[in-house]
Design an enzyme around this catalytic site. Sequence first.
Site, short mmCIF file in Angstrom:
data_model
loop_
_atom_site.label_atom_id
_atom_site.label_comp_id
_atom_site.label_asym_id
_atom_site.label_seq_id
_atom_site.Cartn_x
_atom_site.Cartn_y
_atom_site.Cartn_z
N ARG A 210 -5.97 99.68 -6.46
CA ARG A 210 -5.37 98.88 -5.40
C ARG A 210 -4.57 99.80 -4.48
NH1 ARG A 210 -4.68 96.38 -10.37
NH2 ARG A 210 -5.55 94.28 -10.57
N LYS A 241 17.53 97.26 6.51
CA LYS A 241 18.62 96.53 7.15
C LYS A 241 19.30 97.47 8.14
CE LYS A 241 22.28 97.63 3.81
NZ LYS A 241 23.31 97.07 2.89
N HIS A 344 -9.18 96.38 0.91
CA HIS A 344 -9.40 95.91 -0.46
C HIS A 344 -10.89 95.89 -0.81
CE1 HIS A 344 -7.69 94.20 -4.08
NE2 HIS A 344 -8.59 93.25 -4.08
N ARG A 347 -12.13 98.44 -3.22
CA ARG A 347 -12.01 98.09 -4.65
C ARG A 347 -13.23 97.30 -5.09
NH1 ARG A 347 -8.55 97.65 -8.94
NH2 ARG A 347 -8.20 95.62 -9.89
N TYR A 379 -15.43 90.42 -8.23
CA TYR A 379 -15.43 91.76 -7.64
C TYR A 379 -16.76 92.49 -7.70
CZ TYR A 379 -10.42 92.00 -6.73
OH TYR A 379 -9.17 91.78 -6.21
#
Length: 410
Positions: A210, A241, A344, A347, A379
Amino acid sequence: MGRKPNGASSIYQGKDGYWHGRVTVGVKDNGKPDRRHVQAKTEAEVTRKVRALERARDDGNVRTAGQRWTVAKWLTHWIETIAVPPAIRESSHAGYRVDVTAHLIPGIGAHRLDKLTPEHLEKLYAKMQREGKAAGTAHHVHRTIRAALNVAVRRGHLTRNPATFAKAPTLTEEEVEPYEISEVRRLLKAAEALPRNSARWAVALALGLRQGEALGLQWTDVDLEKGVLRVRRGRQRPKYKHGCEGTCGRKAGYCPDRRQTRPDTSDTKSRAGRRTIGLPGQLVTLLRRHREEQATDRALAGQLWQEGGWIFATATGGPLNPNTDYHQWKDLLKAAGLRDARLHDARHTAATVLLILGVPERTVMAIMGWASTGMARRYQHVTDTIRHTVAKQVDGLLWDADEGTPAEAE
């Protein structure tokens, strides 16, 4: 008639002309009896309400006494005090907050919590999709409200969760088309021309890591002598921040004095995700070369180098930003002359290569970091290479290769 025992239900007509009923359903936090009140215009109607409240009490389905929550108040309380890190992951909290503030509170926040119905939720999902929101977005909102209301049920603010009865938005799962072996080779060839981190894409396409797993790798996670790689953590998207207290007039991420509020990485979220993978010999060679190239970057950066031990790093040693990594993938596809695809999908391609090689399912699960066999169906895809191979096998089994006639039975 004798006096009714303490705690017994009572029904009477008041001076206002209405019939009233009172039922003891338990004990309040202060120790006093929790007496609930119902009223109706007729004695028969109030009697039905009293009996219904008694049944709910006996079944343990009476709402907890206290403030009458609105959906908006409950969701705000849930996202700010209950569903917060470290109880949940930072990324999960960020997704929940968007759903709560952008969709749920504006859409159904004014309803009383105990009056919310499945139909209210279904109308919200339908409205979102009419306004152009993807079904996946509406489905994520459904999962968020279901999680929030599950907590309300466990704490006695609701007797049942209306989200469990609402019809979730229908997801149409697009069929992923993984790259063919020849296309994977073109990608790896194009990656060789990159100024740095070319091995990043070999790791994606050969091992199926991943994005977060690949970017979270450190040199302590690989043993190039033994040819193994250990997945233990994932890179998180940076969150910042203001360091100037907002005086710069920019978003926090672009503040000159910004402060990072989220750790660079977090541990893998499942036991299956923590895994050790064997490295192909060519990938070991690529990683050795990549380590030498990184040493050159370190020397050129001098005092600017930030030593974090990252395998895939910036020119000054810092961890790669996932957004930068995504755009580099898109640029790589263009350089290789290939069709567009999600990062992705690399993968999915790696999982399909294992299917082509005939790797046993349990081994595939260990390599890919899957906890269930159902992930293989999601997959692993049938590519043209697999289709042609199967066609040739059927051809040779059923027909005589020389004469084109059906093969004779033995």
